[in-house]
Scaffold this active site. Structure first.
Site, PDB file in Angstrom:
ATOM      1  CB  SER A 225      -0.935   0.014   1.221  1.00  0.00           C
ATOM      2  OG  SER A 225      -0.197   0.004   2.415  1.00  0.00           O
TER       3      SER A 225
ATOM      4  CE  LYS B 130      -3.485   1.160   4.886  1.00  0.00           C
ATOM      5  NZ  LYS B 130      -3.285   0.753   3.475  1.00  0.00           N
TER       6      LYS B 130
END
Length: 797
Positions: free
Chosen positions: A691, A734
């Protein structure tokens, strides 16, 4: 068996033996020492001929061990070079045709050369006589060796008195060493090594070391034997005392009555337990065994313990109390702030249980970082359902028997944790929390994760069979709730049996409400304070959340609040104040300097630094991707404990930058004459995953175009070599971490729009979302305009 003097009949004429030669008799795995009398069996024709010739000529023979006992007809190369000169005391031919020699060792010899021309082995030899003079050092060694030999004999159960007398009588160290080693149970090669040691001092030292080892072995053996005899004596004493007690009880008329009363009590308890027929039959069979078994029997206590377990378990069908949905909602709202989606799923679950109490309930698994309330949610569910709550800790369990129990054949066997928890709860419709299911291990004792497959399968757990009980037990009415920090370590088949409910981290406003409603009152009471004695202002709570903690849950927040209130407790206990109100300005004196600060703007003040978003088992986090360039040959250097997947993301990001160099205004020759270094702090923390691809791409573009990235922007997403931005996981965690770190804009993969509804409303209002299909969109959205580059640099300076 009779002595036979071999005759010369049929003997062929052969040359005379040289005076310095010996007739050699090869032996297998046998070492004869000087002074020792030893029987030798011979069967090979050459050995028989050698022995007969020595008897006819009244000559001594050389007893020599062959190197490999498996060689049938040894030659010179197969023999050791050192042996013992021996006199043949007796030559015996047995009725079965076998030949036997009784030999007495005389002295050592060493082979000089083997001679040919005889039908047996003959060799020229050098003889070694024992020295007659003794030095003080040799005499000291002699005394020590004699003491060791006598100590070793004293540890033997039946040591021959003749051997003890012989050792005491020997005054020469060499013969004493030979005598001691000849009776030791050691390998033939070790004895051969002693035989080949001609130097007396060295020989005595070697034998002394062997004797020391043998003495230690004999001591340990004697100690073990003593302990075993003591244990047996104690057991026999116990049996005798029990028999005497039983006889006394019979004389008083008490023994049978006590046994009968115990049997009657167990029979009544079995009848009251409402066991299923199969279980009741097993219990009555064991009761009949127990009735016929004397108290001194080894299995008496084991059978009684087994019956106690069967009787104590809740076999009767449970009576389900009605579930009050309104009360359940009130309990959840009272115990937990926020978590609306989680509460809604729990209410759905409770509503289904209310309408279909006999139906198969799903197995819930609360997955999330530490401190978000997974365990307390399970307790709230038990309160809402008005059921008992039991917790089974699975962290670090690596033995299947912890789940299924031990078989009764083992001493100290017990049922597994599942059955033990049910007995503790006293009902089989309890709420059972399987805590830390992701931290189960496996080892040589089996895999407990595989054992849980039956426990957590509604189709199978109605007949769960514990190894200790040996009978089926119905687990279908138990409400199982598992907790986990991460799902990657849970095997697929086990994860498939559970409905995963994710608990992400709390937002700052949620933490504030939790602290104000729950944590401050709890810590106030825990530290012996009353609400009117100590208070923490709202600004102080927000400052603690912002500057002293950075976590997904609230455990560290509660610890910091506890420190603040303990400081107040100390001042009140010392009489300095009667009531204390803690404000934001007081925190530095109480908690010290804030460990966390907003470093995003500082880090992004130079080109080559991008802010990424990461998921960890502790929740979301931000991480910085730093890139720099130096003169070189086009190498890519990666540091920061990056895993294989993250390294591949960096290589892919560099390839995409190279392919897009022209459109980005980057000179292509720059790559050939530069080394690019990508570093991801903190260097001591391992990192992996795809990611960070977008963040690495942006850090490289920023570095090579010398344009900084907006300090209020963070990003996540995997990239492909075609420049596509691919979806990633952990979006909710996140984004919450980005908001907590002061980020204002987040760039996310467009294909992660499906996760937008999972993000808390408060965070959605705070952040600006940029959805990316391709990396070019990230460049346009994140880089500072070229015209403002100098201005941005001046502002940073």
């Amino acid at each position: 068996m009779a002595d036979t003097a071999p005759t010369a009949a049929g003997a062929q004429a052969m040359p005379a033996l040289p005076p310095d030669s010996l007739i050699i008799v090869p032996v297998r795995d046998t070492v004869l020492f000087p002074g020792m009398v030893f029987p030798i069996t011979i069967g090979r024709p050459r050995s028989i001929a050698a022995a007969q010739q020595a008897v006819r000529d009244q000559r001594q023979i050389g007893v020599l061990m062959q190197r490999d006992a498996g060689v049938g007809e040894p030659e010179a190369i197969d023999m050791h070079r050192m042996g013992t000169v021996a006199n043949i005391v007796r030559y015996i031919t047995a009725p079965d045709g076998s030949h036997h020699l009784v030999c007495q060792g005389d002295q050592r010899f060493q082979i000089v050369e083997f001679l040919s021309g005889w039908p047996f082995m003959v060799a020229r030899v050098q003889r070694f006589a024992e020295p007659e003079t003794q030095t003080p050092e040799i005499e000291a060694r002699l005394l020590n060796l004699r003491n060791q030999a006598l100590e070793a004999l004293s540890l033997l159960p039946q040591a021959p008195q003749e051997l003890i007398a012989g050792i005491q009588a020997l005054e020469a160290p060499g013969p004493l060493a030979d005598l001691a080693v000849s009776y030791m149970d050691i390998k033939p090669d070790e004895k051969q090594d002693i035989l080949e040691t001609v130097d007396v001092a060295a020989r005595v030292d070697k034998v002394s070391r062997l004797l020391s080892h043998r003495i230690e072995v004999l001591r340990l053996s004697a100690e073990i034997g003593k302990q075993t005899r003591s244990s047996l004596d104690e057991r026999q004493r116990e049996i005798l005392l029990r028999e005497q007690m039983a006889a006394i009880q019979r004389q008083l008329g008490e023994g049978e009555e006590g046994k009968a009363a115990e049997i009657a009590e167990l029979t009544e308890a079995i009848a009251r337990a409402q066991m299923p027929k199969e279980v009741e039959d097993q219990a009555r069979r064991e009761l009949r065994r127990f009735e016929k078994m004397p108290e001194a029997a080894a299995e008496h206590g084991m059978v009684r313990a087994y019956l106690d377990w069967l009787i104590a378990l809740p076999w009767a069908p449970p009576e389900d109390g009605g579930i009050d949905i309104a009360e359940a909602r009130r309990v959840l709202d009272h115990d937990h702030y926020g978590l609306e989606k989680i509460k809604r799923r729990i209410m759905e679950y409770l509503a289904v249980r209310k309408l279909a109490p006999q139906g198969k309930a799903p197995i819930l698994c609360f997955a999330g970082p530490p401190g978000v309330g997974k365990t307390s949610l399970g307790q709230s569910i038990a309160r809402a359902m008005n059921r008992k709550f039991v917790r089974v800790s699975l962290g670090g369990v690596h033995d299947e028997a912890e789940i299924r129990g031990h078989r009764r054949t083992y001493i100290g066997a017990l049922p597994g944790n599942i059955i033990q928890s049910i007995r503790k709860a006293g009902t089989r419709n309890c709420v059972m929390m399987l805590d830390e299911i992701d931290k189960l291990g496996s080892g040589v004792q089996g895999d407990p994760r595989a054992a849980l497959l039956e426990v957590l399968d509604p189709e199978q757990n109605g007949t769960f069979r514990d190894n200790y009980l040996g009978v089926p037990f119905d687990l279908s009415r138990i409400v199982f709730i598992a907790t986990a920090n991460m799902l990657d370590t849970i095997p697929g088949p086990l994860r498939d049996r559970m409905e995963i409910i994710s608990l992400a981290g709390y937002t700052a406003s949620e933490k504030f409400e939790i602290a104000r409603r729950y944590l401050v009152p709890r810590q106030t009471e825990a530290n012996g304070l009353r609400p009117e004695q100590a208070s923490v202002s709202d600004d102080a709570l927000r400052a603690v959340i912002r500057s002293y903690t950075r976590e997904a849950g609230v455990r560290n927040l509660e610890r910091e609040i506890g420190k603040v209130l303990r400081h107040a407790a100390v001042r009140i206990a010392e009489g300095q104040a009667t009531a204390i109100a803690v404000g934001a300005d007081d925190l530095a004196a109480i908690l010290g300097a804030p460990p966390f600060e907003n470093e995003v703007a500082m880090r992004l003040s130079v080109p080559g630094v991008a802010t990424g978003l990461a998921w960890t088992p502790m929740g979301g986090d931000i991480l910085f991707i730093e890139a720099t360039r130096s003169a070189g040959s086009g190498k890519l250097i990666l540091t920061g404990q990056l895993g294989d997947v993250m390294r591949e993301s960096a290589q892919a990001a560099l390839s995409v930058v190279k392919n897009s160099a022209a459109s980005l205004g980057i000179a292509e020759e720059l790559f050939a004459r530069s080394d690019i270094h990508i570093h991801v702090p903190a260097g001591a923390t391992p990192k992996d995953g795809p990611s960070a691809g977008v963040a690495m791409f942006m850090a490289l573009v920023s570095l090579l175009t010398e344009r900084t990235i907006r300090s209020d922007t963070a990003m996540t997403g995997e990239i492909s070599l075609r420049g596509l931005v691919l979806p990633v996981g952990g979006i909710k965690e996140k984004v919450i971490a980005a908001a907590a770190a002061g980020i204002k804009r987040v760039m996310l993969p467009a294909r992660n729009r499906r996760d937008f509804d999972d993000i808390p409303e408060e965070v959605r209002r705070t952040l600006e979302f940029v959805w990316l299909e391709r990396v070019e969109e990230a460049v346009a959205a994140a880089l500072e305009p070229a015209a403002d580059k100098a201005k941005a640099t001046d502002a940073a300076a």
